[in-house]
Design a protein around this motif. Structure first.
Motif, PDB file in Angstrom:
ATOM      1  N   GLN A 110       0.874  -1.171   0.000  1.00  0.00           N
ATOM      2  CA  GLN A 110       0.000   0.000   0.000  1.00  0.00           C
ATOM      3  C   GLN A 110       0.909   1.220   0.000  1.00  0.00           C
ATOM      4  OE1 GLN A 110      -2.584   0.697   3.418  1.00  0.00           O
ATOM      5  NE2 GLN A 110      -4.082   1.614   2.029  1.00  0.00           N
ATOM      6  N   MET A 111       0.614   2.148  -0.904  1.00  0.00           N
ATOM      7  CA  MET A 111       1.450   3.338  -0.995  1.00  0.00           C
ATOM      8  C   MET A 111       0.618   4.550  -1.351  1.00  0.00           C
ATOM      9  SD  MET A 111       3.474   2.731  -4.539  1.00  0.00           S
ATOM     10  CE  MET A 111       2.601   2.647  -6.086  1.00  0.00           C
ATOM     11  N   SER A 112       1.114   5.686  -0.914  1.00  0.00           N
ATOM     12  CA  SER A 112       0.561   6.976  -1.314  1.00  0.00           C
ATOM     13  C   SER A 112       1.660   7.696  -2.079  1.00  0.00           C
ATOM     14  CB  SER A 112       0.147   7.791  -0.087  1.00  0.00           C
ATOM     15  OG  SER A 112      -0.888   7.130   0.603  1.00  0.00           O
ATOM     16  N   LEU A 113       1.250   8.426  -3.115  1.00  0.00           N
ATOM     17  CA  LEU A 113       2.217   9.074  -3.999  1.00  0.00           C
ATOM     18  C   LEU A 113       1.980  10.566  -4.131  1.00  0.00           C
ATOM     19  CD1 LEU A 113       2.291   6.641  -7.074  1.00  0.00           C
ATOM     20  CD2 LEU A 113       3.926   6.766  -5.194  1.00  0.00           C
ATOM     21  N   ALA A 114       3.079  11.266  -4.366  1.00  0.00           N
ATOM     22  CA  ALA A 114       3.041  12.659  -4.793  1.00  0.00           C
ATOM     23  C   ALA A 114       3.935  12.737  -6.028  1.00  0.00           C
ATOM     24  CB  ALA A 114       3.548  13.588  -3.701  1.00  0.00           C
ATOM     25  N   VAL A 115       3.667  13.717  -6.883  1.00  0.00           N
ATOM     26  CA  VAL A 115       4.475  13.917  -8.079  1.00  0.00           C
ATOM     27  C   VAL A 115       4.948  15.364  -8.120  1.00  0.00           C
ATOM     28  CG1 VAL A 115       3.389  12.079  -9.435  1.00  0.00           C
ATOM     29  CG2 VAL A 115       2.394  14.359  -9.469  1.00  0.00           C
ATOM     30  N   SER A 116       6.041  15.595  -8.849  1.00  0.00           N
ATOM     31  CA  SER A 116       6.540  16.966  -8.984  1.00  0.00           C
ATOM     32  C   SER A 116       6.751  17.292 -10.452  1.00  0.00           C
ATOM     33  CB  SER A 116       7.847  17.148  -8.220  1.00  0.00           C
ATOM     34  OG  SER A 116       8.885  16.410  -8.835  1.00  0.00           O
ATOM     35  N   THR A 117       6.738  18.589 -10.744  1.00  0.00           N
ATOM     36  CA  THR A 117       6.978  19.070 -12.099  1.00  0.00           C
ATOM     37  C   THR A 117       7.620  20.444 -12.057  1.00  0.00           C
ATOM     38  OG1 THR A 117       5.982  19.412 -14.274  1.00  0.00           O
ATOM     39  CG2 THR A 117       4.706  20.180 -12.383  1.00  0.00           C
ATOM     40  N   TYR A 118       8.299  20.792 -13.140  1.00  0.00           N
ATOM     41  CA  TYR A 118       8.814  22.140 -13.336  1.00  0.00           C
ATOM     42  C   TYR A 118       7.853  22.951 -14.201  1.00  0.00           C
ATOM     43  CZ  TYR A 118      13.322  20.322 -11.741  1.00  0.00           C
ATOM     44  OH  TYR A 118      14.332  19.762 -11.008  1.00  0.00           O
ATOM     45  N   TYR A 119       6.813  22.301 -14.680  1.00  0.00           N
ATOM     46  CA  TYR A 119       5.860  22.941 -15.583  1.00  0.00           C
ATOM     47  C   TYR A 119       4.716  23.582 -14.814  1.00  0.00           C
ATOM     48  CZ  TYR A 119       8.341  20.725 -19.402  1.00  0.00           C
ATOM     49  OH  TYR A 119       9.322  20.350 -20.293  1.00  0.00           O
ATOM     50  N   ASP A 120       3.863  24.286 -15.547  1.00  0.00           N
ATOM     51  CA  ASP A 120       2.753  24.994 -14.921  1.00  0.00           C
ATOM     52  C   ASP A 120       1.635  24.038 -14.491  1.00  0.00           C
ATOM     53  OD1 ASP A 120       1.113  24.519 -17.217  1.00  0.00           O
ATOM     54  OD2 ASP A 120       1.823  26.362 -18.163  1.00  0.00           O
ATOM     55  N   GLU A 121       0.569  24.614 -13.970  1.00  0.00           N
ATOM     56  CA  GLU A 121      -0.529  23.851 -13.368  1.00  0.00           C
ATOM     57  C   GLU A 121      -1.241  22.919 -14.343  1.00  0.00           C
ATOM     58  OE1 GLU A 121      -2.150  27.405 -15.246  1.00  0.00           O
ATOM     59  OE2 GLU A 121      -0.584  27.258 -13.743  1.00  0.00           O
ATOM     60  N   ARG A 122      -1.043  23.107 -15.642  1.00  0.00           N
ATOM     61  CA  ARG A 122      -1.717  22.236 -16.620  1.00  0.00           C
ATOM     62  C   ARG A 122      -1.275  20.786 -16.492  1.00  0.00           C
ATOM     63  NH1 ARG A 122      -1.043  26.047 -21.814  1.00  0.00           N
ATOM     64  NH2 ARG A 122       0.808  26.619 -20.634  1.00  0.00           N
ATOM     65  N   VAL A 123      -0.038  20.544 -16.038  1.00  0.00           N
ATOM     66  CA  VAL A 123       0.419  19.163 -15.848  1.00  0.00           C
ATOM     67  C   VAL A 123      -0.417  18.495 -14.760  1.00  0.00           C
ATOM     68  CG1 VAL A 123       2.353  17.711 -15.089  1.00  0.00           C
ATOM     69  CG2 VAL A 123       2.753  19.588 -16.692  1.00  0.00           C
ATOM     70  N   PHE A 124      -0.639  19.196 -13.645  1.00  0.00           N
ATOM     71  CA  PHE A 124      -1.436  18.613 -12.564  1.00  0.00           C
ATOM     72  C   PHE A 124      -2.909  18.521 -12.943  1.00  0.00           C
ATOM     73  CE2 PHE A 124       2.022  20.320  -9.583  1.00  0.00           C
ATOM     74  CZ  PHE A 124       2.767  19.162  -9.742  1.00  0.00           C
ATOM     75  N   GLU A 125      -3.398  19.437 -13.760  1.00  0.00           N
ATOM     76  CA  GLU A 125      -4.763  19.317 -14.284  1.00  0.00           C
ATOM     77  C   GLU A 125      -4.880  18.040 -15.109  1.00  0.00           C
ATOM     78  OE1 GLU A 125      -5.593  22.913 -16.472  1.00  0.00           O
ATOM     79  OE2 GLU A 125      -5.518  24.156 -14.656  1.00  0.00           O
ATOM     80  N   ASN A 126      -3.855  17.760 -15.918  1.00  0.00           N
ATOM     81  CA  ASN A 126      -3.858  16.529 -16.714  1.00  0.00           C
ATOM     82  C   ASN A 126      -3.807  15.295 -15.827  1.00  0.00           C
ATOM     83  OD1 ASN A 126      -3.934  18.029 -19.086  1.00  0.00           O
ATOM     84  ND2 ASN A 126      -1.727  17.913 -19.415  1.00  0.00           N
TER      85      ASN A 126
END
Length: 191
Positions: A110-126
């Protein structure tokens, strides 16, 4: 009586006659080959005006530490590729945890995840818009993991990289753009 030799009998004339086609052929090959190479370099944008595709306005932009948004091309020109310290990192927690049986055992993870980006909020919207597809791909990969490998630090690092690649592949398939720089375990339990 004076004898005149015909061209067939004169050895100098024979050599001249045979050299002309060879020299002409060599010059022709050099001219055509050089022209083809020049055309190839031109098409590749190495000489003359480069044929750049216009940038997609819907593609996410890289966010610099000062908050300005720049294109990939501008970011590559502004800083060396490895100088990621000039970019602003943003994080996104994936809300629901992942639980899956592990390969060839009675164990599960069982795991919980977070992700990171250098791009704008559209990546997280996707990521949010395509979370079901991403969750499915992550669970498929998690189900292929070996419990003993996941207990070792190297196994966790290897899984992080696989998950990043899987998320980016899923996003590219769904939106045409990935953009996830890294994946983080915010919780990981193997039993």
């Amino acid at each position: 009586m004076s004898e005149t030799k015909s061209d067939d009998e004169n050895p100098k004339a024979k050599k001249k006659g045979k050299l002309k086609p060879i020299i002409l052929g060599t010059v022709l090959i050099l001219v055509l080959g050089g022209g083809g190479a020049a055309g190839g370099f031109y098409a590749a944008g190495m000489i003359g005006g480069a044929h750049e595709e216009p940038e997609d306005p819907n593609k996410p932009k890289i966010i610099m530490k000062d908050g300005t948004a720049v294109s990939d091309k501008e970011a590559n020109q502004a800083t060396p590729k490895q100088a990621s310290s000039a970019f602003k990192v943003t994080y996104h927690q994936i809300e629901q945890p992942f639980t899956s049986n592990l390969s060839n055992s009675q164990s599960f993870a069982q795991m919980s995840l977070a992700v990171s980006t250098y791009y704008d909020e559209r990546v997280f919207e996707n990521v949010t818009n395509h979370e079901i597809a991403i969750r499915s791909a992550i669970l498929m990969e998690l189900g292929q993991q070996d419990a003993l490998e996941l207990e070792a630090p190297e196994g966790k690092v290897k899984l992080k990289k696989k998950l990043r690649d899987i998320i980016n592949e899923t996003l590219k398939e769904k939106t045409g753009f990935g953009g996830i720089e890294d994946v983080y375990f915010t919780n990981l339990v193997v039993q």
